[in-house]
Design a protein around this motif. Structure first.
Motif, PDB file in Angstrom:
ATOM      1  N   SER A   1      32.223  49.866  61.535  1.00  0.00           N
ATOM      2  CA  SER A   1      33.648  49.196  61.395  1.00  0.00           C
ATOM      3  C   SER A   1      33.708  48.423  60.159  1.00  0.00           C
ATOM      4  CB  SER A   1      34.087  48.608  62.637  1.00  0.00           C
ATOM      5  OG  SER A   1      35.314  48.085  62.567  1.00  0.00           O
ATOM      6  N   ILE A   2      34.411  48.860  59.025  1.00  0.00           N
ATOM      7  CA  ILE A   2      34.458  48.089  58.036  1.00  0.00           C
ATOM      8  C   ILE A   2      35.760  47.557  57.739  1.00  0.00           C
ATOM      9  CG2 ILE A   2      32.454  49.226  57.086  1.00  0.00           C
ATOM     10  CD1 ILE A   2      34.364  50.597  55.221  1.00  0.00           C
ATOM     11  N   ASN A   3      35.993  46.485  56.516  1.00  0.00           N
ATOM     12  CA  ASN A   3      37.001  46.341  55.725  1.00  0.00           C
ATOM     13  C   ASN A   3      36.702  46.673  54.423  1.00  0.00           C
ATOM     14  OD1 ASN A   3      38.402  45.055  57.782  1.00  0.00           O
ATOM     15  ND2 ASN A   3      37.618  43.018  57.306  1.00  0.00           N
ATOM     16  N   GLY A   4      37.723  47.106  53.623  1.00  0.00           N
ATOM     17  CA  GLY A   4      37.340  47.639  52.132  1.00  0.00           C
ATOM     18  C   GLY A   4      37.575  46.596  51.075  1.00  0.00           C
ATOM     19  N   ASP A   5      36.537  46.513  50.233  1.00  0.00           N
ATOM     20  CA  ASP A   5      36.493  45.241  49.274  1.00  0.00           C
ATOM     21  C   ASP A   5      36.868  45.826  47.836  1.00  0.00           C
ATOM     22  OD1 ASP A   5      36.061  43.348  51.302  1.00  0.00           O
ATOM     23  OD2 ASP A   5      33.880  43.457  51.013  1.00  0.00           O
ATOM     24  N   LEU A   6      37.325  45.296  47.131  1.00  0.00           N
ATOM     25  CA  LEU A   6      37.537  45.752  45.624  1.00  0.00           C
ATOM     26  C   LEU A   6      37.313  44.670  44.873  1.00  0.00           C
ATOM     27  CD1 LEU A   6      41.184  47.305  45.652  1.00  0.00           C
ATOM     28  CD2 LEU A   6      38.775  48.416  45.515  1.00  0.00           C
ATOM     29  N   ARG A   7      36.589  44.918  43.820  1.00  0.00           N
ATOM     30  CA  ARG A   7      36.252  43.983  42.591  1.00  0.00           C
ATOM     31  C   ARG A   7      36.369  44.554  41.226  1.00  0.00           C
ATOM     32  NH1 ARG A   7      31.754  43.137  46.441  1.00  0.00           N
ATOM     33  NH2 ARG A   7      31.821  40.980  47.272  1.00  0.00           N
ATOM     34  N   VAL A   8      36.782  43.726  40.329  1.00  0.00           N
ATOM     35  CA  VAL A   8      36.846  44.339  38.944  1.00  0.00           C
ATOM     36  C   VAL A   8      35.518  44.518  38.261  1.00  0.00           C
ATOM     37  CG1 VAL A   8      39.250  42.953  38.789  1.00  0.00           C
ATOM     38  CG2 VAL A   8      37.119  41.790  37.955  1.00  0.00           C
ATOM     39  N   THR A   9      35.398  45.050  37.405  1.00  0.00           N
ATOM     40  CA  THR A   9      34.093  45.263  36.637  1.00  0.00           C
ATOM     41  C   THR A   9      34.206  44.849  35.079  1.00  0.00           C
ATOM     42  OG1 THR A   9      34.434  47.578  35.893  1.00  0.00           O
ATOM     43  CG2 THR A   9      33.474  47.106  38.058  1.00  0.00           C
ATOM     44  N   THR A  10      33.270  44.223  34.602  1.00  0.00           N
ATOM     45  CA  THR A  10      33.093  43.889  33.472  1.00  0.00           C
ATOM     46  C   THR A  10      31.932  44.676  32.875  1.00  0.00           C
ATOM     47  OG1 THR A  10      32.259  42.031  33.578  1.00  0.00           O
ATOM     48  CG2 THR A  10      34.388  41.935  33.209  1.00  0.00           C
ATOM     49  N   SER A  11      32.032  45.428  31.599  1.00  0.00           N
ATOM     50  CA  SER A  11      30.811  46.412  31.200  1.00  0.00           C
ATOM     51  C   SER A  11      30.215  47.043  32.422  1.00  0.00           C
ATOM     52  CB  SER A  11      29.753  45.397  30.503  1.00  0.00           C
ATOM     53  OG  SER A  11      30.397  44.517  29.468  1.00  0.00           O
ATOM     54  N   GLY A  12      31.067  47.458  33.221  1.00  0.00           N
ATOM     55  CA  GLY A  12      30.613  48.474  34.368  1.00  0.00           C
ATOM     56  C   GLY A  12      29.951  47.753  35.341  1.00  0.00           C
ATOM     57  N   THR A  13      29.951  46.204  35.436  1.00  0.00           N
ATOM     58  CA  THR A  13      29.293  45.498  36.669  1.00  0.00           C
ATOM     59  C   THR A  13      30.430  44.767  37.488  1.00  0.00           C
ATOM     60  OG1 THR A  13      27.177  45.478  35.456  1.00  0.00           O
ATOM     61  CG2 THR A  13      27.567  44.108  37.436  1.00  0.00           C
ATOM     62  N   ALA A  14      30.294  44.864  38.539  1.00  0.00           N
ATOM     63  CA  ALA A  14      31.257  44.077  39.626  1.00  0.00           C
ATOM     64  C   ALA A  14      31.369  42.688  39.173  1.00  0.00           C
ATOM     65  CB  ALA A  14      31.059  44.533  41.004  1.00  0.00           C
ATOM     66  N   ASP A  15      32.320  42.110  39.010  1.00  0.00           N
ATOM     67  CA  ASP A  15      32.386  40.478  38.902  1.00  0.00           C
ATOM     68  C   ASP A  15      32.343  39.829  40.357  1.00  0.00           C
ATOM     69  OD1 ASP A  15      33.033  38.067  38.695  1.00  0.00           O
ATOM     70  OD2 ASP A  15      34.410  38.497  36.910  1.00  0.00           O
ATOM     71  N   THR A  16      31.308  39.408  40.809  1.00  0.00           N
ATOM     72  CA  THR A  16      31.252  38.745  42.215  1.00  0.00           C
ATOM     73  C   THR A  16      31.810  37.412  42.194  1.00  0.00           C
ATOM     74  OG1 THR A  16      29.150  38.323  41.794  1.00  0.00           O
ATOM     75  CG2 THR A  16      29.636  40.522  42.775  1.00  0.00           C
ATOM     76  N   SER A  17      32.259  36.545  41.122  1.00  0.00           N
ATOM     77  CA  SER A  17      32.528  35.220  41.035  1.00  0.00           C
ATOM     78  C   SER A  17      33.595  35.058  42.081  1.00  0.00           C
ATOM     79  CB  SER A  17      32.859  34.906  39.603  1.00  0.00           C
ATOM     80  OG  SER A  17      34.054  35.479  39.206  1.00  0.00           O
ATOM     81  N   ALA A  18      33.769  33.939  42.398  1.00  0.00           N
ATOM     82  CA  ALA A  18      34.845  33.474  43.548  1.00  0.00           C
ATOM     83  C   ALA A  18      36.206  33.091  42.931  1.00  0.00           C
ATOM     84  CB  ALA A  18      34.269  32.346  44.229  1.00  0.00           C
ATOM     85  N   ASN A  19      36.781  34.281  42.461  1.00  0.00           N
ATOM     86  CA  ASN A  19      38.012  33.996  41.585  1.00  0.00           C
ATOM     87  C   ASN A  19      39.085  35.021  41.929  1.00  0.00           C
ATOM     88  OD1 ASN A  19      37.249  31.913  39.504  1.00  0.00           O
ATOM     89  ND2 ASN A  19      35.795  33.351  39.214  1.00  0.00           N
ATOM     90  N   TYR A  20      38.814  35.429  43.409  1.00  0.00           N
ATOM     91  CA  TYR A  20      39.797  36.369  43.780  1.00  0.00           C
ATOM     92  C   TYR A  20      40.971  35.669  44.640  1.00  0.00           C
ATOM     93  CZ  TYR A  20      36.679  40.024  41.888  1.00  0.00           C
ATOM     94  OH  TYR A  20      35.953  40.893  41.205  1.00  0.00           O
ATOM     95  N   ASP A  21      42.287  35.766  44.283  1.00  0.00           N
ATOM     96  CA  ASP A  21      43.364  35.201  45.167  1.00  0.00           C
ATOM     97  C   ASP A  21      43.987  36.591  45.694  1.00  0.00           C
ATOM     98  OD1 ASP A  21      42.165  33.056  44.319  1.00  0.00           O
ATOM     99  OD2 ASP A  21      44.117  32.526  43.049  1.00  0.00           O
ATOM    100  N   TYR A  22      44.375  36.673  47.041  1.00  0.00           N
ATOM    101  CA  TYR A  22      45.243  37.684  47.383  1.00  0.00           C
ATOM    102  C   TYR A  22      46.100  37.315  48.608  1.00  0.00           C
ATOM    103  CZ  TYR A  22      41.842  37.639  51.342  1.00  0.00           C
ATOM    104  OH  TYR A  22      40.727  37.139  52.260  1.00  0.00           O
ATOM    105  N   ALA A  23      47.303  38.003  48.684  1.00  0.00           N
ATOM    106  CA  ALA A  23      48.249  38.293  50.010  1.00  0.00           C
ATOM    107  C   ALA A  23      48.594  39.716  50.439  1.00  0.00           C
ATOM    108  CB  ALA A  23      49.322  37.269  49.493  1.00  0.00           C
ATOM    109  N   MET A  24      48.359  39.657  51.881  1.00  0.00           N
ATOM    110  CA  MET A  24      48.797  40.979  52.089  1.00  0.00           C
ATOM    111  C   MET A  24      49.216  40.953  53.734  1.00  0.00           C
ATOM    112  SD  MET A  24      45.566  43.931  52.946  1.00  0.00           S
ATOM    113  CE  MET A  24      45.515  43.526  54.793  1.00  0.00           C
ATOM    114  N   LYS A  25      50.003  41.806  53.805  1.00  0.00           N
ATOM    115  CA  LYS A  25      50.583  42.077  55.139  1.00  0.00           C
ATOM    116  C   LYS A  25      49.861  43.211  55.965  1.00  0.00           C
ATOM    117  CE  LYS A  25      53.948  40.663  56.960  1.00  0.00           C
ATOM    118  NZ  LYS A  25      54.166  39.548  57.961  1.00  0.00           N
ATOM    119  N   GLY A  26      49.417  43.016  56.831  1.00  0.00           N
ATOM    120  CA  GLY A  26      48.692  43.920  57.772  1.00  0.00           C
ATOM    121  C   GLY A  26      49.493  44.390  58.831  1.00  0.00           C
ATOM    122  N   LEU A  27      49.607  45.827  59.028  1.00  0.00           N
ATOM    123  CA  LEU A  27      50.635  46.387  59.732  1.00  0.00           C
ATOM    124  C   LEU A  27      49.797  47.216  60.844  1.00  0.00           C
ATOM    125  CD1 LEU A  27      52.808  48.388  57.239  1.00  0.00           C
ATOM    126  CD2 LEU A  27      53.275  46.054  57.889  1.00  0.00           C
TER     127      LEU A  27
END
Lengths: 171, 205
Positions: free
Chosen positions: A43-69
């Motif tokens: 049982s998982i959640n899906g995670d998305l990250r941007v990539t730079t030069s093909g490598t995922a950016d794991t820095s703590a700079n992601y902000d989000y807002a979402m409605k879960g239905l």
């Protein structure tokens, strides 16, 4: 000709992988990510990250807002957070592993190629959960002004064994 | 002899992939590479069909092509009757019959006057709100549909719509793992509606 999708990259998962990375963003156009048929090992959640030069950016700079239905009688869930290491719960929210249950969705990517602006994402998704469904509609921003060349999907734990991920340029 | 050649090469043939086709191609080569998702072809939001309904309550699409992800738009949709959303049902027999159970959904709606509502069902007779349901209000909508032609997976939907003072977005599933080969846009109370629906396939999705 205006109004077209141009495939940039695609990957079809047929055996267990910990992540899928699609690159090839090299213009200031809007890009679209289409995802279907995600099957996970847990049982998982899906995670998305941007990539730079093909490598995922794991820095703590992601902000989000979402409605879960949800259709099971529970109240809809507001997800929001700042300074996270991923856009969480995209395309998969507590995705079950029962046969037939898959994670699916569409995301639009903005300003990824622009080194002077933050990268934005808007997304919608749906997956099965127990005897119901869970839907996701939201957006997020990666608060780093840098050029990003792609997007990475990963499950919050374990692996995914199936799914098709395709990145398009919208022109 | 030409039969010894593959993509114009004799012996080792070049690897083909999207965006990287090398060689000389005859029509059969191209068809085979398209089928294998290895042929470079732009314009991958592919219109399957546009239909306009001016009377009646159902609009059927019996050619879904071959896509993991389908996309439908609704434009200039109106009904004269109240409580008449345009909904979606699926078929596994080419449109001879359409399934009227095993749908589940959850959606959020909101109005310009500030009223927001949640709606949901664990068992209903259609993907129920491709559009909202106010009478004599013009509406627009889109819907993504996933895995319809995969016999091992449920069919999923995400959608969004707008009418003059009402927005809506949500998710739904037809919770039967079977191959879907036709879809119907309809009003489940059989009230008449008008509008234009376009169905697209997202190639290589």
């Amino acid at each position: 000709m205006a109004g077209q999708l141009i495939q940039v990259a695609t990957e079809t998962v047929t055996s267990a992988v910990a992540s899928v990375t699609l690159t090839g963003i090299d213009s200031d156009d809007v890009y679209m990510l289409a995802v279907s048929g995600i099957v996970s090992s847990a049982s998982i959640n899906g995670d998305l990250r941007v990539t730079t030069s093909g490598t995922a950016d794991t820095s703590a700079n992601y902000d989000y807002a979402m409605k879960g239905l949800r259709n099971d009688g529970g109240a809809f869930t507001n997800f929001s957070n700042t300074n996270q290491t991923t856009f969480t719960t995209a395309f998969a929210w507590s995705l079950f592993t029962t046969a037939g249950m898959t994670g699916n969705g569409i995301a639009y990517l903005y300003n990824f190629n622009n080194a002077s602006e933050y990268s934005f994402i808007s997304h919608e998704g749906v997956n099965s959960w127990q005897n119901g469904i869970l839907g996701m509609q939201g957006g997020g921003v990666h608060t780093v002004a840098q050029a990003c060349d792609g997007i990475q999907f990963s499950p919050s734990s374990g692996t995914i064994s199936s799914g098709t991920f395709t990145l398009y340029k919208v022109v | 002899m030409a039969d010894d050649l593959k993509y114009g090469y004799k012996g080792a043939e070049p690897t083909q992939s999207f965006g990287n086709n090398t060689g000389v191609f005859d029509p059969n080569d191209i068809n085979n590479l398209i089928a294998d998702n290895k042929w470079t072809s732009f314009g991958q939001l592919e219109l399957i069909e546009t239909q306009t309904i001016s009377s009646g309550s159902t609009l059927d699409f019996t050619d879904l092509g071959s896509y993991n992800v389908l996309f439908a738009t609704g434009n200039n949709i109106e009904t004269a009757s109240s409580n008449t959303p345009v909904s979606i049902r699926v078929s596994n027999d080419g449109g001879s019959t359409f399934k009227a159970n095993n749908y589940r959904y959850a959606l959020q709606s909101g109005t310009t006057s500030g009223s927001f509502n949640e709606a949901r069902s664990t068992s209903t007779t259609s993907m129920p709100y491709f559009t909202s349901d106010s009478p004599n209000k013009n509406r627009g909508a889109y819907c993504y549909m996933y895995n319809l032609q995969d016999s091992a997976r449920y069919s999923f939907f995400t959608h969004q719509s707008i009418e003059e003072a009402n927005m809506m977005f949500g998710s739904a599933v037809y919770a039967v793992a079977e191959t879907i080969n036709a879809i119907r846009f309809l009003t489940t109370n059989s009230n008449a509606w008008t509008g234009t629906i376009s169905l697209y396939g997202i190639r290589y999705s």
